[in-house]
Design a protein around this motif. Structure first.
Motif, short mmCIF file in Angstrom:
data_model
loop_
_atom_site.label_atom_id
_atom_site.label_comp_id
_atom_site.label_asym_id
_atom_site.label_seq_id
_atom_site.Cartn_x
_atom_site.Cartn_y
_atom_site.Cartn_z
N GLY A 48 0.90 -1.21 0.22
CA GLY A 48 -0.08 -0.14 -0.05
C GLY A 48 0.91 1.35 -0.04
O GLY A 48 2.02 1.31 0.04
N PRO A 49 0.12 2.54 0.04
CA PRO A 49 0.98 3.77 -0.10
C PRO A 49 1.67 4.28 1.04
O PRO A 49 2.50 4.99 0.97
CB PRO A 49 -0.10 4.79 -0.47
CG PRO A 49 -1.65 4.19 0.15
CD PRO A 49 -1.22 2.69 0.38
N GLY A 50 1.21 3.55 2.35
CA GLY A 50 2.45 3.91 3.34
C GLY A 50 1.69 3.92 4.80
O GLY A 50 2.29 3.31 5.67
N ASP A 51 0.16 3.98 4.89
CA ASP A 51 -0.46 3.92 6.24
C ASP A 51 -0.68 2.40 6.43
O ASP A 51 -0.90 1.84 5.46
CB ASP A 51 -1.84 4.48 6.14
CG ASP A 51 -2.39 4.46 7.52
OD1 ASP A 51 -2.11 3.73 8.28
OD2 ASP A 51 -3.23 5.53 7.53
N GLU A 52 -0.26 1.77 7.41
CA GLU A 52 -0.19 0.39 7.78
C GLU A 52 -1.72 -0.15 7.64
O GLU A 52 -1.95 -1.29 7.30
CB GLU A 52 0.41 -0.01 9.10
CG GLU A 52 1.88 0.42 9.25
CD GLU A 52 2.73 -0.15 8.06
OE1 GLU A 52 2.83 -1.36 7.90
OE2 GLU A 52 3.55 0.51 7.45
N ALA A 53 -2.60 0.69 7.95
CA ALA A 53 -3.95 0.19 8.12
C ALA A 53 -4.36 -0.04 6.61
O ALA A 53 -5.65 -0.61 6.35
CB ALA A 53 -4.79 1.45 8.45
#
Length: 244
Positions: free
Chosen positions: A11-16
């Motif tokens: 994903g783009p960065g956020d672990e969520a």
């Protein structure tokens, strides 16, 4: 003994925004292989070996991962965003093509949320109609090819997403791309600079092509260019689903 190879997008960065499917693959892995900052996003734990390598050794990295899987390991090759968008999934299959002896390995590609789509969601819906994605790096293709694709995409009135827009070794290319877009699209076309989307360093800027400057982007930036129909609605930018 044959293991398995998973190619996963973080994903783009956020672990969520890491999908449950990818999280489960990481939890089951014996080895994680990837570019240094992406491997750093995977927590160390007992029984897991992390293999971090430089950015310009994709084919060697993919071959190493395949060989680990051939030796019976459960390997996850990590990319940011989606592994099939300018990332490691293609490199893995290229490595298989070069080494047919590795062709029987169980390979799965797990999708992830791309920076392009995360940036578009932050801005509103600028990719709401036909769009294309172009990698502005000329490491693996001639700059002349990039220029031609830029012109044709602009003439076809696609919205566009640019990956790898500007680096220390390529400071001039985004400026040239902006020149081409101004010539083909005019000065009023909306353009979005989305840096480090979904991280604490996130910054979103919406300007016109007349206002856009190459210095507004770096390698952590995705650039989205609207079509002729793209417009602002309050604080948001969207492209209508109907084309004229």
């Amino acid at each position: 003994m044959t293991g398995m190879l998973v190619v996963a997008g973080l994903g783009p960065g956020d672990e969520a925004l890491i999908t449950p499917e990818v999280a489960a693959a990481l939890a089951d892995a014996t080895d994680v292989v990837g570019y240094i900052p992406y491997v750093a996003r995977v927590p160390a734990r007992e029984g897991l070996t992390l293999h971090a390598t430089d950015n310009r050794v994709e084919l060697a990295r993919a071959t190493h991962a395949l060989e680990l899987a051939a030796a019976g390991r459960r390997v996850v090759v990590v990319s940011s965003g989606d592994p099939g968008v300018f990332a490691m999934a293609s490199a893995v299959f290229e490595a298989v093509e070069h080494s047919p002896r590795l062709a029987d390995i169980d390979i799965r590609v797990l999708p992830g949320i791309t920076a392009m789509l995360a940036a578009a969601a932050r801005a509103g819906a600028p990719l709401g109609h036909d769009f294309c994605a172009i990698n502005l790096s000329d490491n693996l293709k001639p700059w002349e090819t990039i220029e031609r694709r830029l012109r044709l995409a602009a003439q076809a009135d696609f919205a566009m997403a640019f990956y790898n827009p500007r680096s220390a070794s390529r400071p001039h290319q985004l400026a040239r791309a902006l020149e081409i877009l101004r010539a083909e699209c005019g000065p009023d076309r909306l353009i979005i600079f989305a840096r480090a989307v979904t991280t604490p360093e996130e910054r979103i800027s919406v300007v016109t092509l007349a206002e856009a400057r190459a210095e507004m982007a770096d390698m952590r930036t995705v650039v989205l260019v609207g079509s002729a129909a793209t417009r602002r609605v309050g604080q948001h930018v969207y492209t209508p689903r109907r084309a004229g």
